[in-house]
Motif scaffolding. Structure first.
Motif, PDB file in Angstrom:
ATOM      1  N   GLN A 187      72.320  21.530  -3.666  1.00  0.00           N
ATOM      2  CA  GLN A 187      73.665  21.336  -4.185  1.00  0.00           C
ATOM      3  C   GLN A 187      73.628  20.558  -5.494  1.00  0.00           C
ATOM      4  OE1 GLN A 187      74.855  19.411  -0.627  1.00  0.00           O
ATOM      5  NE2 GLN A 187      75.897  21.216   0.197  1.00  0.00           N
ATOM      6  N   GLU A 188      72.600  19.768  -5.659  1.00  0.00           N
ATOM      7  CA  GLU A 188      72.369  19.035  -6.895  1.00  0.00           C
ATOM      8  C   GLU A 188      70.871  18.783  -7.025  1.00  0.00           C
ATOM      9  OE1 GLU A 188      73.339  14.669  -6.800  1.00  0.00           O
ATOM     10  OE2 GLU A 188      74.345  15.246  -4.946  1.00  0.00           O
ATOM     11  N   PHE A 238      71.407  17.000   1.308  1.00  0.00           N
ATOM     12  CA  PHE A 238      72.284  18.060   1.799  1.00  0.00           C
ATOM     13  C   PHE A 238      73.571  17.450   2.312  1.00  0.00           C
ATOM     14  CE2 PHE A 238      73.652  21.133   5.083  1.00  0.00           C
ATOM     15  CZ  PHE A 238      73.731  22.259   4.295  1.00  0.00           C
ATOM     16  N   GLN A 239      74.695  17.988   1.909  1.00  0.00           N
ATOM     17  CA  GLN A 239      76.032  17.539   2.301  1.00  0.00           C
ATOM     18  C   GLN A 239      76.216  16.033   2.077  1.00  0.00           C
ATOM     19  OE1 GLN A 239      76.447  18.916   6.359  1.00  0.00           O
ATOM     20  NE2 GLN A 239      76.971  20.987   5.696  1.00  0.00           N
ATOM     21  N   GLY A 240      75.754  15.555   0.933  1.00  0.00           N
ATOM     22  CA  GLY A 240      75.964  14.169   0.534  1.00  0.00           C
ATOM     23  C   GLY A 240      75.106  13.148   1.254  1.00  0.00           C
ATOM     24  N   ALA A 241      74.017  13.570   1.872  1.00  0.00           N
ATOM     25  CA  ALA A 241      73.164  12.631   2.614  1.00  0.00           C
ATOM     26  C   ALA A 241      71.703  13.091   2.549  1.00  0.00           C
ATOM     27  CB  ALA A 241      73.619  12.544   4.068  1.00  0.00           C
ATOM     28  N   PRO A 242      70.769  12.153   2.781  1.00  0.00           N
ATOM     29  CA  PRO A 242      69.357  12.535   2.826  1.00  0.00           C
ATOM     30  C   PRO A 242      69.099  13.487   3.992  1.00  0.00           C
ATOM     31  CG  PRO A 242      69.602  10.145   2.813  1.00  0.00           C
ATOM     32  CD  PRO A 242      70.956  10.724   2.959  1.00  0.00           C
ATOM     33  N   ALA A 243      68.198  14.443   3.771  1.00  0.00           N
ATOM     34  CA  ALA A 243      67.944  15.453   4.800  1.00  0.00           C
ATOM     35  C   ALA A 243      66.508  15.951   4.694  1.00  0.00           C
ATOM     36  CB  ALA A 243      68.915  16.615   4.622  1.00  0.00           C
ATOM     37  N   TRP A 244      66.100  16.661   5.725  1.00  0.00           N
ATOM     38  CA  TRP A 244      64.846  17.406   5.722  1.00  0.00           C
ATOM     39  C   TRP A 244      65.188  18.881   5.591  1.00  0.00           C
ATOM     40  CZ3 TRP A 244      60.366  15.290   4.930  1.00  0.00           C
ATOM     41  CH2 TRP A 244      60.114  13.990   5.361  1.00  0.00           C
ATOM     42  N   GLU A 245      64.489  19.568   4.699  1.00  0.00           N
ATOM     43  CA  GLU A 245      64.652  21.015   4.552  1.00  0.00           C
ATOM     44  C   GLU A 245      63.390  21.668   5.112  1.00  0.00           C
ATOM     45  OE1 GLU A 245      63.982  24.203   1.099  1.00  0.00           O
ATOM     46  OE2 GLU A 245      65.451  22.682   0.577  1.00  0.00           O
ATOM     47  N   ILE A 246      63.586  22.543   6.102  1.00  0.00           N
ATOM     48  CA  ILE A 246      62.454  23.249   6.702  1.00  0.00           C
ATOM     49  C   ILE A 246      62.668  24.747   6.509  1.00  0.00           C
ATOM     50  CG2 ILE A 246      61.150  23.741   8.801  1.00  0.00           C
ATOM     51  CD1 ILE A 246      61.938  21.013   9.832  1.00  0.00           C
ATOM     52  N   ARG A 247      61.716  25.381   5.835  1.00  0.00           N
ATOM     53  CA  ARG A 247      61.752  26.827   5.622  1.00  0.00           C
ATOM     54  C   ARG A 247      60.734  27.448   6.576  1.00  0.00           C
ATOM     55  NH1 ARG A 247      62.572  30.546   0.714  1.00  0.00           N
ATOM     56  NH2 ARG A 247      63.786  28.796  -0.017  1.00  0.00           N
ATOM     57  N   TYR A 248      61.140  28.506   7.254  1.00  0.00           N
ATOM     58  CA  TYR A 248      60.249  29.137   8.234  1.00  0.00           C
ATOM     59  C   TYR A 248      60.574  30.613   8.364  1.00  0.00           C
ATOM     60  CZ  TYR A 248      64.300  28.693  11.314  1.00  0.00           C
ATOM     61  OH  TYR A 248      65.561  28.778  11.853  1.00  0.00           O
ATOM     62  N   TRP A 249      59.636  31.342   8.978  1.00  0.00           N
ATOM     63  CA  TRP A 249      59.811  32.755   9.248  1.00  0.00           C
ATOM     64  C   TRP A 249      60.207  32.894  10.703  1.00  0.00           C
ATOM     65  CZ3 TRP A 249      60.460  36.979   6.531  1.00  0.00           C
ATOM     66  CH2 TRP A 249      60.358  38.217   7.163  1.00  0.00           C
ATOM     67  N   SER A 250      61.374  33.448  10.965  1.00  0.00           N
ATOM     68  CA  SER A 250      61.886  33.593  12.321  1.00  0.00           C
ATOM     69  C   SER A 250      61.450  34.940  12.896  1.00  0.00           C
ATOM     70  CB  SER A 250      63.410  33.492  12.330  1.00  0.00           C
ATOM     71  OG  SER A 250      63.895  33.718  13.629  1.00  0.00           O
ATOM     72  N   GLU A 251      60.808  34.896  14.037  1.00  0.00           N
ATOM     73  CA  GLU A 251      60.344  36.114  14.706  1.00  0.00           C
ATOM     74  C   GLU A 251      61.352  36.598  15.749  1.00  0.00           C
ATOM     75  OE1 GLU A 251      57.692  37.867  13.892  1.00  0.00           O
ATOM     76  OE2 GLU A 251      57.017  36.445  12.386  1.00  0.00           O
ATOM     77  N   THR A 252      62.395  35.833  16.007  1.00  0.00           N
ATOM     78  CA  THR A 252      63.377  36.229  17.016  1.00  0.00           C
ATOM     79  C   THR A 252      64.413  37.164  16.401  1.00  0.00           C
ATOM     80  OG1 THR A 252      64.722  34.279  16.529  1.00  0.00           O
ATOM     81  CG2 THR A 252      63.114  34.089  18.308  1.00  0.00           C
ATOM     82  N   GLY A 253      64.858  38.125  17.192  1.00  0.00           N
ATOM     83  CA  GLY A 253      65.885  39.070  16.707  1.00  0.00           C
ATOM     84  C   GLY A 253      65.357  39.881  15.543  1.00  0.00           C
ATOM     85  N   TRP A 270      65.691   8.358  -2.961  1.00  0.00           N
ATOM     86  CA  TRP A 270      66.399   9.523  -3.479  1.00  0.00           C
ATOM     87  C   TRP A 270      67.043   9.114  -4.795  1.00  0.00           C
ATOM     88  CZ3 TRP A 270      65.425   8.809   1.519  1.00  0.00           C
ATOM     89  CH2 TRP A 270      65.081   9.921   2.284  1.00  0.00           C
ATOM     90  N   GLU A 271      66.630   9.751  -5.868  1.00  0.00           N
ATOM     91  CA  GLU A 271      67.169   9.449  -7.198  1.00  0.00           C
ATOM     92  C   GLU A 271      68.135  10.554  -7.596  1.00  0.00           C
ATOM     93  OE1 GLU A 271      63.989   8.749  -9.956  1.00  0.00           O
ATOM     94  OE2 GLU A 271      62.924   7.466  -8.535  1.00  0.00           O
ATOM     95  N   ARG A 272      69.420  10.223  -7.539  1.00  0.00           N
ATOM     96  CA  ARG A 272      70.472  11.140  -7.949  1.00  0.00           C
ATOM     97  C   ARG A 272      71.007  10.694  -9.296  1.00  0.00           C
ATOM     98  NH1 ARG A 272      74.841  10.704  -3.894  1.00  0.00           N
ATOM     99  NH2 ARG A 272      75.609  12.584  -4.894  1.00  0.00           N
ATOM    100  N   GLN A 273      71.871  11.516  -9.875  1.00  0.00           N
ATOM    101  CA  GLN A 273      72.499  11.139 -11.151  1.00  0.00           C
ATOM    102  C   GLN A 273      73.308   9.861 -11.000  1.00  0.00           C
ATOM    103  OE1 GLN A 273      71.967  12.137 -14.015  1.00  0.00           O
ATOM    104  NE2 GLN A 273      71.976  14.342 -14.264  1.00  0.00           N
ATOM    105  N   SER A 274      74.033   9.740  -9.880  1.00  0.00           N
ATOM    106  CA  SER A 274      74.979   8.652  -9.720  1.00  0.00           C
ATOM    107  C   SER A 274      74.435   7.444  -8.967  1.00  0.00           C
ATOM    108  CB  SER A 274      76.224   9.167  -8.985  1.00  0.00           C
ATOM    109  OG  SER A 274      75.851   9.687  -7.718  1.00  0.00           O
ATOM    110  N   GLU A 275      73.349   7.600  -8.217  1.00  0.00           N
ATOM    111  CA  GLU A 275      72.880   6.480  -7.409  1.00  0.00           C
ATOM    112  C   GLU A 275      71.401   6.588  -7.084  1.00  0.00           C
ATOM    113  OE1 GLU A 275      74.228   6.201  -3.329  1.00  0.00           O
ATOM    114  OE2 GLU A 275      74.479   8.374  -3.229  1.00  0.00           O
ATOM    115  N   LEU A 276      70.900   5.503  -6.553  1.00  0.00           N
ATOM    116  CA  LEU A 276      69.528   5.402  -6.075  1.00  0.00           C
ATOM    117  C   LEU A 276      69.611   4.946  -4.618  1.00  0.00           C
ATOM    118  CD1 LEU A 276      66.681   5.509  -7.558  1.00  0.00           C
ATOM    119  CD2 LEU A 276      66.748   3.037  -7.409  1.00  0.00           C
ATOM    120  N   LEU A 277      69.067   5.737  -3.691  1.00  0.00           N
ATOM    121  CA  LEU A 277      69.125   5.413  -2.275  1.00  0.00           C
ATOM    122  C   LEU A 277      67.704   5.193  -1.768  1.00  0.00           C
ATOM    123  CD1 LEU A 277      70.820   5.174   0.339  1.00  0.00           C
ATOM    124  CD2 LEU A 277      70.420   7.625   0.654  1.00  0.00           C
ATOM    125  N   LYS A 278      67.459   4.021  -1.165  1.00  0.00           N
ATOM    126  CA  LYS A 278      66.132   3.655  -0.675  1.00  0.00           C
ATOM    127  C   LYS A 278      66.197   3.465   0.835  1.00  0.00           C
ATOM    128  CE  LYS A 278      62.637   0.035  -1.261  1.00  0.00           C
ATOM    129  NZ  LYS A 278      62.309  -1.211  -1.955  1.00  0.00           N
TER     130      LYS A 278
END
Length: 177
Positions: free
Chosen positions: A75-76, A135-150, A94-102
């Motif tokens: 998102q940014e 993500f959505q204005g807060a620190p997050a983990w992004e996990i990319r994976y290959w889904s074998e279901t469906g 996390w270094e954003r334009q507007s703030e620094l979050l430690k």
């Protein structure tokens, strides 16, 4: 009018094999140096931003030893710098334009804990990539994976950095060749 005898016997100068080898070698060196300079200049903006993010983490975040600096763009654009302070505690900044979050890693969900949590909820699926992000204005983990279901597809899950709760899943369209 005829040419003089000496002019009719003159040959065009020939380049010897040694000179050909020197010319070819020089051309190859020229190409390699040009390629190296091109690659260096192409990624210079990214490296400059990375050095700047590390410098901010050391100065304002008071980190003494840097483990990694990751750029997350969703998102940014956010730089996440991981490192240790003088007491040996591991922090993420996390270094954003507007703030620094430690945040202290030990008081939140670490990468290892996040991988274990992902394995529990996605039986048999292995993450292709796991990155800290925003993500959505807060620190997050992004996990990319290959889904074998469906229908087999690639997906991205976002999890809260603070408690590991799942925030959202994005299913990416499959590319058919």
């Amino acid at each position: 009018m005829n040419l003089s005898r000496s002019e009719s016997f003159r040959r065009m100068p020939r380049i010897s094999w040694l000179r050909w080898i020197i010319v070819i070698f020089g051309f190859i060196v020229f190409l390699l140096v040009s390629l190296a300079l091109y690659i260096r200049s192409a990624d210079s903006d990214y490296r400059h931003e990375e050095r700047r993010a590390v410098a901010i983490a050391k100065q304002q975040g008071e980190l003494t030893d840097i483990d990694s600096a990751d750029l997350h763009t969703w998102q940014e654009k956010v730089w996440i710098v991981t490192g240790d302070d003088a007491q040996g505690e591991t922090w993420m900044i996390w270094e954003r334009q507007s703030e620094l979050l430690k945040l202290k890693v030990s008081e939140n969900v670490s990468k290892t804990r996040m991988i274990n949590k992902f394995a529990e909820s996605h039986a048999g699926e292995q993450p292709n990539r796991i990155l800290p992000g925003w993500f959505q204005g807060a620190p997050a983990w992004e996990i990319r994976y290959w889904s074998e279901t469906g229908n087999h597809h690639e997906a991205i899950d976002f999890y809260s950095f603070k408690d590991g709760t799942k925030l959202k899943t994005y299913e990416l369209p499959t590319q058919r060749s």
